[in-house]
Design an enzyme around this catalytic site. Structure first.
Site, PDB file in Angstrom:
ATOM      1  N   GLY A  32       6.393  -8.065  12.138  1.00 16.26           N
ATOM      2  CA  GLY A  32       7.611  -7.364  11.726  1.00 16.26           C
ATOM      3  C   GLY A  32       8.894  -8.152  11.878  1.00 16.26           C
ATOM      4  N   LYS A  33       8.842  -9.483  11.867  1.00 22.27           N
ATOM      5  CA  LYS A  33      10.061 -10.274  12.034  1.00 22.27           C
ATOM      6  C   LYS A  33      10.987 -10.126  10.818  1.00 22.27           C
ATOM      7  CE  LYS A  33       7.661 -14.046  12.615  1.00 22.27           C
ATOM      8  NZ  LYS A  33       6.298 -13.442  12.603  1.00 22.27           N
ATOM      9  N   HIS A  39     -32.495  -9.315  15.115  1.00 23.65           N
ATOM     10  CA  HIS A  39     -31.353 -10.135  15.558  1.00 23.65           C
ATOM     11  C   HIS A  39     -30.231  -9.242  16.092  1.00 23.65           C
ATOM     12  CE1 HIS A  39     -28.806 -13.883  15.106  1.00 23.65           C
ATOM     13  NE2 HIS A  39     -27.884 -12.955  15.222  1.00 23.65           N
ATOM     14  N   GLU A  40     -29.850  -8.235  15.300  1.00 21.53           N
ATOM     15  CA  GLU A  40     -28.748  -7.367  15.729  1.00 21.53           C
ATOM     16  C   GLU A  40     -29.166  -6.470  16.883  1.00 21.53           C
ATOM     17  OE1 GLU A  40     -25.907  -8.034  14.675  1.00 21.53           O
ATOM     18  OE2 GLU A  40     -26.542  -9.327  13.027  1.00 21.53           O
ATOM     19  N   ASP A  78     -22.909 -17.535  15.977  1.00 25.30           N
ATOM     20  CA  ASP A  78     -22.994 -17.217  17.406  1.00 25.30           C
ATOM     21  C   ASP A  78     -22.904 -18.478  18.260  1.00 25.30           C
ATOM     22  OD1 ASP A  78     -23.398 -14.594  16.645  1.00 25.30           O
ATOM     23  OD2 ASP A  78     -25.577 -14.818  16.595  1.00 25.30           O
ATOM     24  N   GLY A 109       6.948 -14.894  16.809  1.00 26.98           N
ATOM     25  CA  GLY A 109       5.822 -13.995  16.972  1.00 26.98           C
ATOM     26  C   GLY A 109       4.725 -14.280  15.970  1.00 26.98           C
TER      27      GLY A 109
END
Length: 659
Positions: A216-217, A433-434, A509, A211
Site C-alpha cells: 500500500g505504499k 506421496h501426499e 521438496d 516495504g
C-alpha cells in the site's frame, strides 16, 4: 482540444459546405445540352449570346457557355416582362474549323482562352506549402507542446494531481496505522505550518516509504494527495531515464522548477530505485545517464540552492540498493516502513475492499483474516475480486464463505486443474506421496498445523499438502524448522515404500529442505558444530557499481564442513520421517486410500484416520477456519515418540505448501 481549435475547424467545415452549395447551384442553373441541340439552336438563330472556351486539357472538345431564347410549341419566342426569355446553357461540342469560323463570324459568339494562371500558381506553390506544413507540425508545434513534443526531452513528466481527479483519502487505507500517522504529519504541516514552527521544529524534507510489494505504499501516497490542500506532483522513477544522455538530469531540474512555482507542494516519486541506485565502479562507469540523474536529484533535494516548502515522498521495495547519499538526513529525513498487515490489519483491509462487493450474511471476514497470514493488501484485494468472479460464474447473488475460501486457496497455491489427465499409477503414487507429507505433519508436534491435503493438481503440482500457521508468523524456532524438513522428506519415503522406486516428484521438496537447512547452518547459527558465525554470502549486484567477481568469505575446509553439516541434518530428518512412516504404515495406507477415494481431505479428517485408522464420511469442516488441531473434547491421538535429533537453533517465514 482548445476552444480556438474547435472554432477553426467549424469555420473550415462551414466554408466547404458553402462552396459546395454554390457550385451545385451554378451547375443546376445552367442546362447541359447536346451538340445536336446546340447546332439546332444555331441554325434557328436562337442563341442570344455565347462564349467559346478553348481548353488545353481537352483540345478536341470545345466548351460553349451562354444563353438561348426559350420558345413555345409553335416555335415562337416566349416573352417575359416584355423581353425574350433567356435560358442559360452549357454544351461540349466537337467543332470543325469551318464550323468554328462560321460561329465566330456571328455577333453573339466570342472566343475565350481558359485562365490557367491561377492553376499554375497553385501547382507551383502547393509543394512549398506542404513542406512548410510538415516542418510546422513536426518541429514548431512539437516544441510548443511542453512535455509532450518529440523534441521536448528535458521537460518533466510529473503529473499535477488535483482533488477533483483524486478521491482517495486516509479512510481508503487500512492495515498500516503507524505509517498513516507518520505521513499525516505532512498533511497537517501543510495546513498549519506554524504549529510545528512554534517550537523551532521543521517538517521532514523527504519521507521514504519502504516495504514489500503490494503493502500500500502508492495507495498511501494517493491518500496524502487526497488529504492535502497543496499541489501534488506524481512521477515514476523510470520516467527520468531515457536513451539520451542528460535527459534525466534535465527532467529532474524541470520538475523542481515546476514545484517551486506551487510551493508548498508535495512530490511523489514511485519506484525511486530505478534512478537512485548506488554509484560506484560498475560496468557503466562513473558518468552514465543514471548517475547524472541521481546527482541532479541529490543537488535539488539538499544542495547549495534549495528552496523550502517542497516535500519529497518516495516509495521503493528495494532500499538496500539505494545510494547512501540519497538516504541521509536532509534528503530523506524519515523512513516509513510499510510492513505486511497483521490479523487486525488484514480484517480492516478486507472490509475496505468489500465495500463494493455484495457479501452473503454468513460471511465473517475475521475468519478469512486469520487464515491469510503473510498476505499483502494487494493479495487481499485480489482474493475478494477472485471470490466475486467465482460467485458470478456460479450464478450466485452474493459472495459466500465457500467462494472466499476457494479464492484464498487459488491465490496462495494456484487454481485446481481437474482436467489434467493422470494415469491410475501416477494418481496412486501421488496419493501415497501426499499421504506421507500429511501423516508426518500430523504426528510431529512442532510442525505447522495441517490445513488440507489433496491429489487434485493445483498450480504446477500434481498434489499438495497445505499447512497454515495458527497466527501471524513473526519468528520461527529450531524444532519447527527440523520438523518442517522431516515433513518435506516424507513424500519421497512414502512413494518409495509403495512402488519400490523413486521419481522426480520430490524435486521441489529437496530444494526447499536444502535451502532451509543451509540457511540454518550458515546464516542463523543453528548448528553447534559450525557455530554462531554468519557464513552466508551476500548477493552483490553487478549493475549497482560493485564487484563483478564475488568470493566466499571462508576457506575451502569450512565450505566442506558446511556441506557435511547440511547433509547430516537432512539425513537425520530423513530418518525421523522414515521411522514414523514405517511405524504407522497402516495409517499411511488408510490415508492414501482415502485420498484416492475422496481426492481432498481436511485436517480433521486426516487426524481422524490417524486416530481411528478409518474415515467416517461426513461433511468437511468449515473451510474458513484454519485447523487448530483436533476439535475440543476429542481424545488426543497417540503420537509415537520423536527420535533423537541434533540440537540446532530457529528462523522466520511461513513454509509453502509441500508438493
Amino acid at each position: 482540444m482548445q476552444p480556438r481549435t474547435w472554432v477553426v475547424w467549424v469555420m473550415i467545415v462551414a466554408g466547404v459546405i458553402v462552396l459546395m452549395s454554390l457550385r451545385n447551384r451554378t451547375q443546376q442553373e445552367a442546362v447541359q445540352i447536346s451538340q445536336a441541340r446546340f447546332l439546332q439552336l444555331v441554325e434557328s438563330n436562337l442563341i442570344a449570346k455565347a462564349r467559346i472556351i478553348y481548353s488545353a486539357q481537352s483540345p478536341f472538345l470545345t466548351e460553349i457557355i451562354g444563353t438561348y431564347y426559350a420558345t413555345d410549341a409553335s416555335g415562337r419566342r416566349i416573352q417575359e416582362n416584355g423581353q425574350d426569355k433567356e435560358v442559360p446553357f452549357r454544351a461540349r461540342a466537337r467543332l470543325t474549323e469551318a464550323m468554328e469560323d462560321r460561329l465566330l463570324r456571328l455577333p453573339n459568339f466570342e472566343p475565350q482562352e481558359q485562365n490557367m494562371v491561377l492553376m499554375n500558381v497553385l501547382l507551383s506553390i502547393l509543394p512549398i506549402l506542404l513542406i512548410a506544413a510538415l516542418i510546422w507540425f513536426f518541429f514548431i508545434r512539437q516544441i510548443k507542446m511542453a512535455g509532450k513534443g518529440a523534441l521536448s526531452f528535458g521537460k518533466s513528466r510529473a503529473r499535477l494531481l488535483t482533488k477533483e481527479r483524486n478521491k482517495t483519502t486516509f479512510k481508503d487505507v487500512a492495515g498500516i496505522d503507524e505509517a498513516i500517522e507518520e505521513v499525516a504529519e505532512l498533511v497537517e504541516f501543510l495546513r498549519d505550518p506554524k504549529k510545528f514552527q512554534r517550537l523551532g521544529g521543521r517538517i521532514p524534507k523527504g519521507v521514504l516509504m519502504v516495504g514489500p510489494p503490494g503493502t500500500g505504499k502508492t495507495l498511501l501516497a494517493k491518500a496524502i494527495a487526497g488529504e492535502a490542500d497543496a499541489a501534488f506532483f506524481s512521477i515514476s522513477g523510470s520516467d527520468f531515464v531515457e536513451m539520451f544522455v542528460g535527459v534525466g538530469a534535465s527532467r529532474v531540474r524541470d520538475m523542481f522548477e515546476q514545484a517551486r512555482k506551487h510551493t508548498p507542494c508535495l512530490i511523489f516519486i514511485d519506484e525511486i530505485d530505478a534512478v537512485g541506485r548506488s554509484r560506484g565502479h560498475g560496468l557503466g562507469g562513473g558518468n552514465d545517464e543514471r548517475e547524472q540523474t541521481l546527482n541532479a536529484l541529490l543537488v535539488e533535494m539538499d544542495g547549495f540552492d534549495t528552496t523550502e516548502g517542497i516535500i519529497i515522498i518516495a516509495a521503493t521495495n528495494r532500499p538496500d540498493v539505494l545510494d547512501p547519499a540519497l538516504l541521509r538526513p536532509g534528503r530523506f529525513d524519515r523512513q516509513v516502513v510499510v510492513n505486511l498487515p497483521d490479523v487486525r490489519g488484514r480484517e480492516a483491509i478486507l472490509k475496505v475492499h468489500a465495500r463494493n462487493i455484495k457479501l452473503a450474511p454468513d460471511v465473517d471476514l475475521s475468519v478469512i483474516a486469520r487464515s491469510t497470514p503473510g498476505f499483502s493488501g494487494a493479495e487481499l484485494a485480489n482474493l475478494l475480486n477472485e471470490a466475486a468472479l467465482l460467485a458470478a460464474r456460479a450464478g450466485k447473488k452474493a459472495v459466500g464463505m465457500e467462494e472466499l475460501e476457494e479464492a484464498r486457496d487459488k491465490v496462495r497455491w494456484g487454481r485446481e486443474r481437474r482436467s489434467l489427465a493422470m494415469t491410475p499409477e501416477e494418481k496412486r503414487c501421488t496419493a501415497w506421496h501426499e499421504a506421507g507429507h500429511a501423516l508426518v505433519n500430523v504426528l510431529l508436534p512442532n510442525a505447522q498445523p495441517l490445513h488440507k491435503v489433496t491429489i487434485i493438481p493445483r498450480g504446477q503440482a500434481l498434489g499438495a499438502t497445505m499447512s497454515l500457521p495458527r497466527g501471524d508468523v513473526l519468528n520461527r524456532r529450531r524444532k519447527e524448522m527440523l520438523d518442517t524438513v522431516a515433513v518435506m522428506m516424507a513424500g519421497r519415503i512414502a512413494e518409495e515404500m509403495v512402488s519400490g522406486d523413486i521419481s522426480t516428484g520430490a524435486a521441489g521438496d529437496i530444494q526447499q529442505a536444502t535451502n532451509i537447512v543451509r540457511a540454518m547452518v550458515t546464516q542463523w547459527g543453528m548448528s553447534e558444530r559450525i557455530g554462531m558465525i554468519h557464513y552466508g554470502r551476500d548477493d552483490e549486484y553487478v549493475f549497482l557499481g560493485r564487484e563483478i567477481a564475488s568470493h566466499r568469505p571462508y576457506s575451502e575446509r569450512t565450505a566442506e564442513e558446511i556441506d557435511a553439516e547440511v547433509k547430516r541434518i537432512i539425513d537425520e530428518q530423513y530418518q525421523v520421517a522414515k521411522q514414523l512412516l514405517e511405524a504407522n504404515r497402516d495409517k499411511l495406507e488408510a490415508l492414501a486410500n482415502a485420498l484416492l477415494e475422496h481426492e481432498t481431505l481436511d485436517a480433521s479428517q486426516v487426524e481422524e484416520i490417524v486416530r481411528t485408522g478409518r474415515l467416517t464420511v461426513r461433511p468437511p469442516t468449515p473451510r474458513g477456519e484454519p485447523p487448530m488441531g483436533a476439535p475440543a473434547g476429542t481424545p488426543v491421538p497417540e503420537i509415537p515418540p520423536k527420535p533423537a535429533s541434533p540440537t540446532l537453533p530457529g528462523l522466520g517465514s511461513p513454509a509453502p505448501a509441500t508438493a
